[in-house]
Scaffold this motif. Structure first.
Motif, short mmCIF file in Angstrom:
data_model
loop_
_atom_site.label_atom_id
_atom_site.label_comp_id
_atom_site.label_asym_id
_atom_site.label_seq_id
_atom_site.Cartn_x
_atom_site.Cartn_y
_atom_site.Cartn_z
N HIS A 286 0.85 -1.18 0.00
CA HIS A 286 0.00 0.00 0.00
C HIS A 286 0.89 1.23 0.00
O HIS A 286 1.85 1.32 0.77
CB HIS A 286 -0.91 -0.01 1.23
N PRO A 287 0.59 2.23 -0.84
CA PRO A 287 1.49 3.39 -0.96
C PRO A 287 1.63 4.21 0.31
O PRO A 287 2.64 4.88 0.50
CB PRO A 287 0.85 4.21 -2.09
N ASN A 288 0.64 4.16 1.20
CA ASN A 288 0.69 4.98 2.41
C ASN A 288 1.39 4.30 3.58
O ASN A 288 1.52 4.89 4.64
CB ASN A 288 -0.74 5.36 2.84
N LYS A 289 1.82 3.06 3.40
CA LYS A 289 2.46 2.36 4.50
C LYS A 289 3.87 2.89 4.73
O LYS A 289 4.61 3.20 3.79
CB LYS A 289 2.52 0.85 4.22
N THR A 290 4.25 2.99 5.99
CA THR A 290 5.59 3.44 6.33
C THR A 290 6.60 2.34 6.03
O THR A 290 6.23 1.25 5.59
CB THR A 290 5.65 3.82 7.81
N GLU A 291 7.86 2.63 6.27
CA GLU A 291 8.91 1.67 5.93
C GLU A 291 8.70 0.35 6.65
O GLU A 291 8.46 0.30 7.85
CB GLU A 291 10.28 2.26 6.30
N ARG A 292 8.80 -0.73 5.92
CA ARG A 292 8.61 -2.07 6.46
C ARG A 292 9.77 -2.96 6.01
O ARG A 292 10.50 -2.66 5.08
CB ARG A 292 7.30 -2.70 5.96
N ALA A 293 9.92 -4.08 6.71
CA ALA A 293 10.91 -5.09 6.35
C ALA A 293 10.23 -6.44 6.31
O ALA A 293 9.19 -6.65 6.94
CB ALA A 293 12.07 -5.10 7.35
N LEU A 294 10.80 -7.36 5.55
CA LEU A 294 10.26 -8.71 5.42
C LEU A 294 11.30 -9.73 5.85
O LEU A 294 12.50 -9.50 5.75
CB LEU A 294 9.87 -9.01 3.96
N TYR A 295 10.80 -10.86 6.33
CA TYR A 295 11.64 -12.04 6.48
C TYR A 295 10.76 -13.27 6.34
O TYR A 295 9.53 -13.20 6.48
CB TYR A 295 12.40 -12.04 7.81
N ALA A 296 11.38 -14.39 6.04
CA ALA A 296 10.64 -15.64 5.84
C ALA A 296 11.11 -16.67 6.86
O ALA A 296 12.31 -16.80 7.11
CB ALA A 296 10.84 -16.17 4.43
N ARG A 297 10.17 -17.39 7.42
CA ARG A 297 10.46 -18.44 8.38
C ARG A 297 10.05 -19.78 7.75
O ARG A 297 8.89 -19.97 7.37
CB ARG A 297 9.69 -18.22 9.68
N THR A 298 11.00 -20.69 7.63
CA THR A 298 10.75 -21.99 7.02
C THR A 298 10.69 -23.06 8.10
O THR A 298 11.64 -23.20 8.89
CB THR A 298 11.84 -22.34 6.00
N SER A 299 9.60 -23.82 8.13
CA SER A 299 9.42 -24.89 9.12
C SER A 299 9.27 -26.21 8.39
O SER A 299 8.62 -26.29 7.35
CB SER A 299 8.18 -24.62 9.98
N ILE A 300 9.88 -27.25 8.95
CA ILE A 300 9.76 -28.60 8.43
C ILE A 300 8.95 -29.41 9.44
O ILE A 300 9.33 -29.54 10.60
CB ILE A 300 11.13 -29.27 8.22
N THR A 301 7.79 -29.93 9.00
CA THR A 301 6.95 -30.74 9.88
C THR A 301 6.77 -32.12 9.27
O THR A 301 6.82 -32.30 8.05
CB THR A 301 5.57 -30.08 10.08
N CYS A 302 6.53 -33.08 10.14
CA CYS A 302 6.29 -34.45 9.71
C CYS A 302 5.30 -35.08 10.67
O CYS A 302 5.52 -35.07 11.90
CB CYS A 302 7.59 -35.25 9.69
N ASN A 303 4.19 -35.59 10.15
CA ASN A 303 3.13 -36.16 10.98
C ASN A 303 2.67 -35.18 12.05
O ASN A 303 2.52 -35.53 13.22
CB ASN A 303 3.60 -37.47 11.63
N HIS A 304 2.49 -33.93 11.64
CA HIS A 304 2.00 -32.86 12.52
C HIS A 304 2.97 -32.51 13.64
O HIS A 304 2.56 -31.92 14.64
CB HIS A 304 0.63 -33.23 13.13
N CYS A 305 4.23 -32.86 13.51
CA CYS A 305 5.25 -32.52 14.50
C CYS A 305 6.30 -31.65 13.85
O CYS A 305 6.84 -32.01 12.80
CB CYS A 305 5.89 -33.77 15.10
N LYS A 306 6.61 -30.52 14.46
CA LYS A 306 7.62 -29.64 13.90
C LYS A 306 9.00 -30.22 14.19
O LYS A 306 9.37 -30.47 15.34
CB LYS A 306 7.50 -28.24 14.50
#
Length: 394
Positions: A286-306
């Protein structure tokens, strides 16, 4: 004889004095060990009394918030009551809340079946032209579905403002979340009354590009929050110069695409490694949003267990944010072949603490019924990185 008698007496005095010294030394050492043991005991008691155990639940359960969202629950019911009361008092107009589940992972919410959707939601919308503010009020809900095992429901409503670049955006096009809030929690009520009001600064020409999405959820402190249904209100066809009260039947929740990410996958069976590359992330800003930063979190799960999780570094947010980072996970080959990769994208405001906000998720997995195309390509090209664009949903 007298000499030997005196000499024997001296030996006995020396032995007696040595015995007393040993006795005092032993007593002193014993006292030190006793004090150390007492200190350790007091420390363990203190840790036990102040510890907040994490609720036992599957890894795809609501987690951390925040983000995925994992939150610590107190086993003491009285403490939980106090927490809920504090949540209710802290709710006020115009503020975002992350107590009941800020992260709200797609994997953290129980799947909704169409036959379980029932009830309605009543809310009001109003645009204040003098202050350029959109006011959203969640009034109440009626006839919500209850849990089978407890025959009760603890509802709250999650509100999101979805903004599109154009009014005539086609179905499936990218949007962004302007703001989001949650109402207070109402315990054991199928027809809860909320009365919570929220507001957001918005230019008048932007109102027609906004859709208000209401998700009614059932709070569960031990497991996953369940979505009871959703209601949507596109503002492009509404006149909001005066408060407009609406009542909508709850529908099956739908996912909204909020971006795209270029990811690479590489599987190395010999070294039992899985490499997930976060290359680029494309989002709508959105053009009116102030300065922001991004990051990505990657999770590996197996049989509903992280099993594992890693995060990228923070990058300044652009329309296309470049990361070019590879996250390596060392796992047994069997777990790699059965795991699910969840990439969660978060937005933060560097100038503020605790400003993390979930943008959306990507799920890559192989199941018994279907196999993700990217996953299939990775398994067909072992030891080679395979890149592909994925849609980010929320």
């Amino acid at each position: 004889m007298i000499f030997f008698a005196v000499l024997g007496l001296s030996f006995r005095e020396i032995q007696l004095s040595i015995s007393e010294e040993l006795e005092y030394s032993i007593l002193g050492i014993s006292g030190v060990f006793f004090l150390i043991a007492l200190c350790l005991l007091i420390w363990q008691i203190y840790r036990h009394c102040t510890r907040f155990p994490v609720s036992q639940r599957p890894a795809d359960g609501l987690l951390a918030r925040s983000g995925g969202f994992q939150y610590a629950t107190q086993t003491n019911d009285a403490k939980m009551e106090v927490l809920n009361e504090e949540l209710s008092h802290r709710l006020s107009p115009g503020t975002s809340y992350t107590n009941l589940g800020s992260s709200l992972d797609l994997a953290s919410i129980a799947d909704v079946e169409e036959e379980n959707i029932q009830g309605s939601l009543r809310f009001s919308l109003f645009y204040d032209q003098l202050q350029s503010r959109l006011v959203v009020t969640v009034l109440d809900a009626q006839d919500l579905a209850v849990r089978d095992f407890s025959h009760s429901v603890d509802p709250f409503v999650w509100v999101r403002l979805l903004w599109a670049e154009r009014e005539d955006e086609e179905q499936g096009s990218m949007q962004c979340v302007l703001d989001e809030w949650q109402t207070r929690l109402v315990k054991k009520s199928c027809s809860p009354v909320f009365g919570d009001q929220f507001s957001c600064t918005l230019a008048e020409e932007e109102v027609s590009k906004v859709t208000v999405r209401f998700e009614v959820r059932d709070f569960d402190k031990y497991s996953r929050h369940e979505i009871l249904g959703e209601a949507r209100a596109p503002l492009n066809s509404m006149k909001l110069s005066y408060p407009l009260e609406l009542k909508e039947e709850l529908q099956v929740p739908k996912k909204d695409m909020v971006g795209e990410a270029l990811l690479s996958l590489k599987h190395m069976p010999t070294s039992q490694r899985l490499e997930v590359g976060v290359l680029k992330i494309h989002t709508v800003c959105h053009p009116n949003k102030t300065e922001r930063a991004l990051y990505a979190r990657t999770s590996i799960t197996c049989n509903h267990c992280k099993l594992r999780h890693q995060s990228t570094t923070q990058k300044k947010r652009w329309e296309v944010t470049v990361f070019n980072e590879v996250l390596t996970f060392v796992l047994p080959d069997q777990q790699i072949r059965e795991c699910t990769i969840i990439v969660s994208v978060y937005e933060i405001q560097p100038s503020k603490k605790s400003s993390k906000r979930l943008i959306g998720h990507i799920h890559i997995k192989k199941s018994k019924t279907s196999e993700d195309e990217h996953w299939k390509l990775m398994m067909q090209s072992l030891r080679q990185p395979i890149a592909k664009w994925h849609s980010i949903f929320i």
